[in-house]
Every structure is written in structure tokens, then in C-alpha cells.
Design an enzyme around this catalytic site. Structure first.
Site, PDB file in Angstrom:
ATOM      1  N   ASN A 163       0.886  -1.221   0.020  1.00 40.38           N
ATOM      2  CA  ASN A 163       0.150   0.051   0.042  1.00 40.38           C
ATOM      3  C   ASN A 163       0.782   1.336  -0.169  1.00 40.38           C
ATOM      4  OD1 ASN A 163      -1.625   2.087   0.375  1.00 40.38           O
ATOM      5  ND2 ASN A 163      -2.878   1.148   2.425  1.00 40.38           N
ATOM      6  N   ARG A 173      -2.760  -2.066  -3.681  1.00 35.56           N
ATOM      7  CA  ARG A 173      -3.652  -1.217  -3.382  1.00 35.56           C
ATOM      8  C   ARG A 173      -3.765  -0.052  -4.244  1.00 35.56           C
ATOM      9  NH1 ARG A 173      -5.284   2.903   1.442  1.00 35.56           N
ATOM     10  NH2 ARG A 173      -7.082   3.159   0.800  1.00 35.56           N
ATOM     11  N   HIS A 189     -12.790   2.841  -0.034  1.00 42.24           N
ATOM     12  CA  HIS A 189     -12.589   1.600   1.049  1.00 42.24           C
ATOM     13  C   HIS A 189     -13.615   0.337   0.358  1.00 42.24           C
ATOM     14  CE1 HIS A 189     -12.823   5.113   4.147  1.00 42.24           C
ATOM     15  NE2 HIS A 189     -11.473   4.754   4.229  1.00 42.24           N
ATOM     16  N   LEU A 211     -15.676   3.226  10.063  1.00 43.62           N
ATOM     17  CA  LEU A 211     -15.353   4.434  10.621  1.00 43.62           C
ATOM     18  C   LEU A 211     -14.009   4.464  11.173  1.00 43.62           C
ATOM     19  CD1 LEU A 211     -18.768   4.462  12.934  1.00 43.62           C
ATOM     20  CD2 LEU A 211     -18.393   5.297  10.358  1.00 43.62           C
ATOM     21  N   GLY A 212     -13.157   4.983  10.608  1.00 41.19           N
ATOM     22  CA  GLY A 212     -11.691   5.110  10.815  1.00 41.19           C
ATOM     23  C   GLY A 212     -11.328   6.424  10.722  1.00 41.19           C
ATOM     24  N   ASN A 213     -10.040   6.842  10.486  1.00 46.97           N
ATOM     25  CA  ASN A 213      -9.770   8.224  10.157  1.00 46.97           C
ATOM     26  C   ASN A 213     -10.464   8.733   9.015  1.00 46.97           C
ATOM     27  OD1 ASN A 213      -8.169  10.139  11.284  1.00 46.97           O
ATOM     28  ND2 ASN A 213      -6.285   9.063  11.076  1.00 46.97           N
ATOM     29  N   GLY A 214     -10.542   7.890   7.977  1.00 42.25           N
ATOM     30  CA  GLY A 214     -11.212   7.965   6.922  1.00 42.25           C
ATOM     31  C   GLY A 214     -12.603   7.419   7.348  1.00 42.25           C
ATOM     32  N   ARG A 274     -11.656  15.424   7.840  1.00 47.62           N
ATOM     33  CA  ARG A 274     -12.278  15.867   6.433  1.00 47.62           C
ATOM     34  C   ARG A 274     -13.813  16.018   7.220  1.00 47.62           C
ATOM     35  NH1 ARG A 274     -10.771  10.757   3.172  1.00 47.62           N
ATOM     36  NH2 ARG A 274      -9.133  10.377   4.348  1.00 47.62           N
ATOM     37  N   PHE A 334     -10.327   9.463  18.425  1.00 48.51           N
ATOM     38  CA  PHE A 334     -11.612   9.263  19.218  1.00 48.51           C
ATOM     39  C   PHE A 334     -11.255   8.893  20.622  1.00 48.51           C
ATOM     40  CE2 PHE A 334     -15.764   9.683  17.090  1.00 48.51           C
ATOM     41  CZ  PHE A 334     -15.340   9.942  15.849  1.00 48.51           C
ATOM     42  N   ARG A 335     -10.070   8.410  20.824  1.00 49.77           N
ATOM     43  CA  ARG A 335      -9.425   8.249  22.201  1.00 49.77           C
ATOM     44  C   ARG A 335      -9.595   9.614  23.142  1.00 49.77           C
ATOM     45  NH1 ARG A 335      -5.277   4.074  19.887  1.00 49.77           N
ATOM     46  NH2 ARG A 335      -5.330   5.880  18.303  1.00 49.77           N
ATOM     47  N   GLY A 374     -10.879   1.655  12.890  1.00 47.41           N
ATOM     48  CA  GLY A 374     -10.510   1.879  14.245  1.00 47.41           C
ATOM     49  C   GLY A 374     -11.659   2.499  15.180  1.00 47.41           C
ATOM     50  N   GLY A 430     -14.995   2.190  14.582  1.00 47.26           N
ATOM     51  CA  GLY A 430     -16.066   1.163  14.542  1.00 47.26           C
ATOM     52  C   GLY A 430     -15.962   0.090  15.493  1.00 47.26           C
ATOM     53  N   GLU A 455      -8.102  -5.270   5.153  1.00 45.10           N
ATOM     54  CA  GLU A 455      -8.018  -4.912   3.814  1.00 45.10           C
ATOM     55  C   GLU A 455      -6.618  -5.690   3.171  1.00 45.10           C
ATOM     56  OE1 GLU A 455      -8.605  -0.878   5.031  1.00 45.10           O
ATOM     57  OE2 GLU A 455      -9.146  -0.381   3.118  1.00 45.10           O
TER      58      GLU A 455
END
Ligand code: ADP
Length: 402
Positions: free
Chosen positions: A7, A91, A180, A209-212, A241, A285-286, A332, A334, A385
Site C-alpha cells: 500500500n 492497493r 474503502h 469508521l476510521g480516520n477516513g 475531513r 476518538f480516544r 478504528g 467502528g 484490507e
């Protein structure tokens, strides 16, 4: 057969070596700061210690040379020679309308990927550099391109067209593509497997639901809608974003703040999302959850707004499919945020959704988190992935050698 999954970004490169038969990861790592001072290789064989080596990497070819060197290293390597790497899976972010599936990389395929560069100017050129570097160092090893957009190519026209002059679609291919895709495909398939149901006979909503962050509606094994658009800026609120906004905001802020369109776009991509909403507190989110638990307004408003948008899309996609059998949370946030899952599902009681609080309190585990009598199943399915790319690569190479 061992598959090397690559990637490649503009200054970084993540890799994993996966045994396609056992589906076990053999080694993984990343190269950071390629072409920048202070570049380093992080390498970790499965079950072994992580090694970090600071070493010059003027370009991606050097980076891949170092990766291959680490994999074949006499002491800490995992293969004796490059002959033990049967194929490489790359990728690739944007396949435009040309690629509805993964494909063996040939000169023609490379030209077709280049033709999509305009649609992903930051990502596709970097992906191509990775392909080029691998081809130089492993000229006889088959390579496969796996596209982030491919899974979404089954969307019907009414889902992918925007309310814009049609000529923009015809001339410039302005439409929804979605991203994704590898994750949405992997997670939705896995959900059907976990529930013991036929994938081709289910209505599934996947919340990546991650950074993106993006969400998709998968009906009878095919993607019918997804929240990211021409670019990965549309849809859910993300780490930095904005997701959906009124397009007139671009002009409004440009005037108010005396910014160019490019500068406003940078704000929408890099300074918005939960980072912007929390007034710069964090995109992670932490940190946001700590602030939420402490009852601070910035944590409360940020997480509530984020979860509200997720619930709104779930409602929309339930309408799109005229029902839903399962909702999956992945990536991350989710996988690791019971709070976000709770806040999103709280609004879905009308669908007959109920979470088992004890199960939902777990983090990062593959499991059903809805109660046994919940009409719609809610699952946490950690995405993988790299494994999905390795599977696609293996399948194509086996097919090619038949
Ligand atoms: P990327 O889009 O970069 O691949 P990931 O899917 O790895 O992102 O998600 C990264 C995000 O996941 C982090 O920014 C963080 O917000 C969130 N995250 C990771 N671990 C936890 C956790 N234990 N609790 C809450 N959020 C988490």
C-alpha cells in the site's frame, strides 16, 4: 503461495507478507518519510520483535529494496529468497469507471490507471510508483492491482449521478465512485458468513469508521450506494475531513476569510471533521471520548454530531434497500468505540434494533453486539484490507496459471 501486499503512499509504504493458503500474516511493516530526511523502515515478523531502522530512502525503489532485504534477511527474514514471493498485490485508490474488479497488472493496465490520475492526484501517482519499483526489482513476479473504487462500480445510475449538468459526467466523469471498497466487500461478506446466511440474499449496511469514514449499502452481494463521492471528502464526518456540507459554504468562507478555493479545500480536508468540530482538540476518538466522558462541550458536541450523521446514513440506506438485515461496524472507531455504536444505534429503535450492552462494551473483537431478539443484527467485524488484497491477488494469479 506467499503474497506481498503493498500500500504505497506519496512518502510512505505499508507492506504485509501473507501466506495465501493459511491466510496467516508472515511479516509486516512500513517505510516512512520516503524521499525526506530521517526515513525509517519498521519491520516485524509474525510473533517476532519489531525492528526500526533509520536509513536513507531517496525513492520508493530504495524503500522496496529495503523491504525485500528485510524479508529475506538471514537472521530475521521470513523467506529464503524472492522466489518464495509468488505475487504482489497493490492497493490502488482510484480505478475510475475502468476497473470494476481487481486485475493482473500489464503495461496497458498501467496506462489505464494513469488515465485515472486526475481523479486521485495525491494517491494514484504514488500507487503507480510502488508498482514501478516492484516491477524493477521483481520483473518476473506477477502483480495485481486491487482498487478502492471497484466494489462500488455496481451502484445504479441514480445512486452515482449528482444533480449537476449531465455533460460534466460525460466530459469529466464527475460522479460518485466511493472508496474503502476492499473493506466494505470484506466486511459485508464476513457478516453473512458469521450469521450463516447467504451473502447474495441479504441487505447489509457497512459503517467503516476510521480516520477516513464511509458507509455503504450492500444488497444481494452488490454495493448499491456509498457515502464517499468523486473524492473521499463526501459523506460522514471524518478525522479531519468535513464530509457532506452545503457547497455554497466554500464560497462563503473564501470571502469571509479571504482564502482561495484551494485554501478552503485544504481546510475541508485537513482542518475539519472531528478535529475542527472539537475546536482542534483531536482527530483521535480516544481523546474525544475522554472529553465526552468529562462532560466537556467540545467532546459532547463532536461525538454526538459524528454519531448523528452515521445514524442518518443508516436510515437513508435502509430506505435505499427497502430494509436491512445487518449493520456492521468496522475500522478504528467502528471496532473500538462502544460509545459511537451506542449513540448511532440509539436512534434506530424504529428498525427494531437493540444492543446488548455487555457485548457492545467489548473493543476490537469480531462479534454480534445486538440482542438475540433484535430484528436487525448489529455486528462488529474488524476489517482486514491486506488479507482481502492477498485473496484477490492469489485468485487472479491461480486463474492466470490455469
Ligand atoms: P485509517 O483511516 O487511518 O486506516 P483506522 O481505521 O486505523 O484509520 O482508525 C484510526 C482511528 O481509530 C483513530 O484515529 C482513533 O480515532 C480510532 N481508535 C483507535 N483505537 C481506538 C480506541 N481504543 N477507542 C476509540 N477510538 C479508537
Amino acid at each position: 503461495m506467499n503474497i506481498l501486499v503493498i500500500n504505497c503512499g506519496s512518502s510512505s509504504l505499508k507492506f504485509q507478507l501473507i501466506d495465501a493458503q493459511t491466510e496467516q500474516m508472515i511479516a509486516k511493516g512500513l517505510c516512512e518519510r520516503i524521499g525526506i530526511e530521517g526515513s525509517q523502515l519498521v519491520y516485524q515478523p509474525a510473533g517476532g520483535a519489531k525492528e526500526e531502522t533509520v536509513t536513507p530512502m531517496p525513492d520508493h525503489t530504495k524503500a522496496i529494496e529495503l523491504v525485500l532485504g528485510a524479508l529475506t534477511n538471514e537472521k530475521t527474514g521470513v523467506v529464503k529468497s524472492l522466489q518464495e514471493i509468488g505475487a504482489v498485490g497493490h492497493r490502488i485508490v482510484h480505478g475510475g469507471e475502468k476497473f470494476a474488479a481487481s486485475t493482473i497488472i500489464t503495461d496497458e493496465v498501467i496506462e489505464a490507471i494513469k488515465a485515472c490520475n486526475d481523479l486521485a492526484p495525491l494517491h494514484n501517482p504514488a500507487n503507480l510508483i510502488g508498482i514501478d519499483a516492484c516491477r524493477k526489482l521483481m520483473p518476473n513476479t506477477p502483480m495485481v492491482g486491487v482498487f478502492d473504487t471497484a466494489f462500488h462500480q455496481t451502484m445504479p445510475k441514480e445512486a452515482y449521478l449528482y444533480g449537476l449538468p449531465y455533460e460534466y459526467y460525460e466530459k469529466y466523469q464527475v460522479r460518485r465512485y466511493g472508496f474503502h471498497g476492499t473493506s466494505h466487500s470484506y466486511v459485508s461478506r464476513r457478516a453473512a458468513e458469521l450469521l450463516g446466511k447467504n451473502y447474495e440474499d441479504m441487505k447489509i449496511i457497512v459503517c467503516h469508521l476510521g480516520n477516513g469514514a464511509s458507509i455503504s449499502a450492500v444488497e444481494n452481494g452488490k454495493c448499491v450506494d456509498t457515502s464517499m463521492g468523486l473524492t473521499p471528502l463526501e459523506g460522514l464526518i471524518m478525522g479531519t475531513r468535513s464530509g457532506d456540507i452545503d457547497p455554497a459554504i466554500v464560497e462563503y468562507i473564501a470571502h469571509k476569510e479571504d482564502k482561495s478555493i484551494d485554501e478552503v479545500m485544504t481546510v475541508l480536508n485537513k482542518k475539519s471533521g472531528v478535529l475542527g468540530l472539537s475546536d482542534g482538540l483531536s482527530s483521535d476518538f480516544r481523546d474525544l471520548e475522554k472529553s465526552y466522558v468529562a462532560g466537556e462541550d467540545r467532546g459532547l458536541r463532536t461525538i454526538r454530531t459524528f454519531a448523528y450523521r452515521v445514524a442518518k446514513y443508516i436510515g437513508a440506506y435502509t430506505a435505499v434497500m427497502n430494509g436491512v438485515d445487518a449493520i456492521c461496524f468496522t475500522a478504528g472507531v467502528g471496532e473500538n468505540s462502544p460509545l459511537v455504536r451506542n449513540l448511532a444505534c440509539e436512534r434506530l429503535g424504529y428498525l427494531g434494533i437493540a444492543l446488548d450492552q455487555e457485548k457492545n462494551d467489548k473493543r476490537g473483537e469480531e462479534l454480534e453486539v445486538s440482542t438475540p431478539d433484535s430484528r436487525v443484527k448489529v455486528l462488529v467485524v474488524p476489517t482486514n484490507e491486506e488479507l482481502a488484497i492477498a485473496r484477490e491477488t492469489f485468485a487472479l494469479v491461480v486463474e492466470e496459471n490455469k
